[in-house]
Write a protein that holds these residues in place. Structure first.
Motif, mmCIF file in Angstrom:
data_model
loop_
_atom_site.group_PDB
_atom_site.id
_atom_site.type_symbol
_atom_site.label_atom_id
_atom_site.label_comp_id
_atom_site.label_asym_id
_atom_site.label_seq_id
_atom_site.Cartn_x
_atom_site.Cartn_y
_atom_site.Cartn_z
ATOM 1 N N TRP A 25 4.403 -5.056 24.212
ATOM 2 C CA TRP A 25 4.084 -6.616 23.817
ATOM 3 C C TRP A 25 5.319 -7.084 23.261
ATOM 4 O O TRP A 25 5.740 -6.746 22.109
ATOM 5 C CB TRP A 25 2.737 -6.523 22.803
ATOM 6 N N GLU A 26 5.579 -8.038 23.812
ATOM 7 C CA GLU A 26 6.858 -8.918 23.239
ATOM 8 C C GLU A 26 6.460 -10.533 23.041
ATOM 9 O O GLU A 26 5.752 -11.122 24.034
ATOM 10 C CB GLU A 26 8.047 -8.846 24.279
ATOM 11 N N ARG A 27 6.937 -11.068 21.943
ATOM 12 C CA ARG A 27 6.567 -12.325 21.683
ATOM 13 C C ARG A 27 7.655 -13.236 22.213
ATOM 14 O O ARG A 27 8.735 -12.721 22.355
ATOM 15 C CB ARG A 27 6.604 -12.471 20.181
ATOM 16 N N VAL A 28 7.047 -14.367 22.808
ATOM 17 C CA VAL A 28 8.401 -15.208 23.374
ATOM 18 C C VAL A 28 8.013 -16.680 22.936
ATOM 19 O O VAL A 28 6.943 -17.113 22.524
ATOM 20 C CB VAL A 28 8.039 -15.117 25.121
ATOM 21 N N ALA A 29 9.047 -17.463 23.062
ATOM 22 C CA ALA A 29 8.756 -18.806 22.663
ATOM 23 C C ALA A 29 8.095 -19.604 23.450
ATOM 24 O O ALA A 29 7.855 -19.046 24.715
ATOM 25 C CB ALA A 29 10.375 -19.473 22.943
ATOM 26 N N ALA A 30 7.381 -20.721 23.250
ATOM 27 C CA ALA A 30 6.126 -21.188 23.635
ATOM 28 C C ALA A 30 6.400 -21.854 25.109
ATOM 29 O O ALA A 30 5.764 -21.675 26.006
ATOM 30 C CB ALA A 30 5.454 -22.334 22.615
ATOM 31 N N GLY A 31 7.640 -22.202 25.142
ATOM 32 C CA GLY A 31 8.149 -22.959 26.543
ATOM 33 C C GLY A 31 8.548 -21.710 27.534
ATOM 34 O O GLY A 31 8.669 -22.063 28.554
ATOM 35 N N VAL A 32 8.347 -20.592 27.298
ATOM 36 C CA VAL A 32 8.709 -19.677 28.323
ATOM 37 C C VAL A 32 7.454 -19.502 29.006
ATOM 38 O O VAL A 32 7.603 -19.207 30.291
ATOM 39 C CB VAL A 32 8.867 -18.461 27.769
ATOM 40 N N LEU A 33 6.248 -19.869 28.450
ATOM 41 C CA LEU A 33 4.837 -19.520 29.428
ATOM 42 C C LEU A 33 4.453 -21.160 29.826
ATOM 43 O O LEU A 33 4.729 -21.919 29.079
ATOM 44 C CB LEU A 33 3.885 -18.768 28.230
ATOM 45 N N PRO A 34 3.657 -20.969 30.810
ATOM 46 C CA PRO A 34 3.237 -22.268 31.111
ATOM 47 C C PRO A 34 2.318 -23.117 30.167
ATOM 48 O O PRO A 34 1.814 -22.385 29.364
ATOM 49 C CB PRO A 34 2.391 -21.893 32.538
ATOM 50 N N PRO A 35 2.177 -24.243 29.967
ATOM 51 C CA PRO A 35 1.241 -25.043 29.365
ATOM 52 C C PRO A 35 -0.006 -24.257 29.223
ATOM 53 O O PRO A 35 -0.843 -24.068 30.440
ATOM 54 C CB PRO A 35 1.324 -26.474 29.875
ATOM 55 N N LEU B 159 4.967 -2.149 32.162
ATOM 56 C CA LEU B 159 4.036 -3.322 31.836
ATOM 57 C C LEU B 159 4.415 -3.929 30.766
ATOM 58 O O LEU B 159 4.250 -3.442 29.724
ATOM 59 C CB LEU B 159 2.764 -2.807 32.093
ATOM 60 N N VAL B 160 5.165 -5.111 30.521
ATOM 61 C CA VAL B 160 5.469 -5.812 29.402
ATOM 62 C C VAL B 160 4.281 -7.043 29.430
ATOM 63 O O VAL B 160 4.234 -7.816 30.557
ATOM 64 C CB VAL B 160 6.767 -6.095 29.528
ATOM 65 N N TRP B 161 3.688 -7.354 28.354
ATOM 66 C CA TRP B 161 3.012 -8.429 27.959
ATOM 67 C C TRP B 161 3.780 -9.381 27.160
ATOM 68 O O TRP B 161 4.118 -9.098 26.131
ATOM 69 C CB TRP B 161 1.796 -7.942 27.309
ATOM 70 N N LEU B 162 4.080 -10.781 27.933
ATOM 71 C CA LEU B 162 4.667 -11.698 27.254
ATOM 72 C C LEU B 162 3.635 -12.359 26.470
ATOM 73 O O LEU B 162 2.674 -13.007 27.138
ATOM 74 C CB LEU B 162 5.370 -12.683 28.132
ATOM 75 N N LEU B 163 3.746 -12.689 24.988
ATOM 76 C CA LEU B 163 2.607 -13.167 24.278
ATOM 77 C C LEU B 163 3.436 -14.472 23.561
ATOM 78 O O LEU B 163 4.345 -14.531 23.039
ATOM 79 C CB LEU B 163 2.043 -12.405 23.151
ATOM 80 N N HIS B 164 2.535 -15.587 23.782
ATOM 81 C CA HIS B 164 2.989 -16.692 22.938
ATOM 82 C C HIS B 164 3.233 -16.587 21.447
ATOM 83 O O HIS B 164 2.375 -15.960 20.820
ATOM 84 C CB HIS B 164 1.804 -17.804 23.136
ATOM 85 N N GLU B 165 4.347 -16.819 20.897
ATOM 86 C CA GLU B 165 5.030 -16.643 19.766
ATOM 87 C C GLU B 165 3.840 -16.997 18.511
ATOM 88 O O GLU B 165 4.059 -16.491 17.372
ATOM 89 C CB GLU B 165 6.268 -17.079 19.288
ATOM 90 N N HIS B 166 3.206 -18.182 18.759
ATOM 91 C CA HIS B 166 2.206 -18.822 17.864
ATOM 92 C C HIS B 166 0.903 -18.096 17.572
ATOM 93 O O HIS B 166 0.094 -18.316 16.928
ATOM 94 C CB HIS B 166 2.276 -20.140 17.806
ATOM 95 N N HIS B 167 0.674 -17.055 18.716
ATOM 96 C CA HIS B 167 -0.586 -16.273 18.559
ATOM 97 C C HIS B 167 -0.360 -14.996 18.194
ATOM 98 O O HIS B 167 -1.669 -14.472 18.120
ATOM 99 C CB HIS B 167 -1.108 -16.851 19.954
#
Length: 153
Positions: free
Chosen positions: A94-104, A117-125
């Protein structure tokens, strides 16, 4: 629930938010595994309810398509409590990513390749500690072959 060719239902992965006091000291996540189910107990404040729900739905897709399958935990019911052996069979994290990396509106996105398998997770969540601890479990679960990836040839 759909049935597989061998007559068994796909494994289910569940996520529950629990009081931190119910987890081991200095831990924010604990996994519980039985045949057919793995449950991640996540401490309050380390994941939002919205991300918890999104991850549960995304993991349902992965397991129903049998892209990842559980090997038998009945042989060693405490296998997740053991440290990783370092076999490096596959990589799950699981990796935290900046909000702008993921679609709205998207809180999680899987990136899957052969043996990864890497899960990109919204950093604020999700907290950094949660991601680190889940990634350590991933070294044991996928890295040591407790779960197997069935990547198309």
């Amino acid at each position: 629930m759909s049935m597989t060719i061998n007559g068994r239902a796909p494994v289910r992965i569940a996520f529950e938010i629990v009081p931190l006091s119910t987890l081991p000291p200095d831990k924010v996540v604990a996994l519980d595994e039985v045949d057919g189910l793995i449950t991640a107990l996540i401490g309050e404040g380390h994941i939002t309810p919205e991300l918890r729900a999104e991850l549960e739905e995304l993991h349902r897709t992965v397991t129903q398509q049998e892209r990842w399958v559980q090997t038998s935990p009945e042989l060693d019911p405490h296998r997740l409590d053991q440290p990783a052996e370092g076999l490096g069979i596959a990589h799950v994290a699981w990796e935290r990513v900046a909000a702008g990396v993921l679609p709205p509106g998207v809180l999680a996105a899987p990136v899957e390749r052969d043996r990864m398998l890497v899960w990109l997770l919204h950093e604020h969540h999700a907290s950094a500690q949660l991601c680190a601890e889940v990634s350590e479990y991933g070294r044991r679960i996928a890295g040591d072959g407790l779960w197997e990836q069935r990547w198309p040839a």
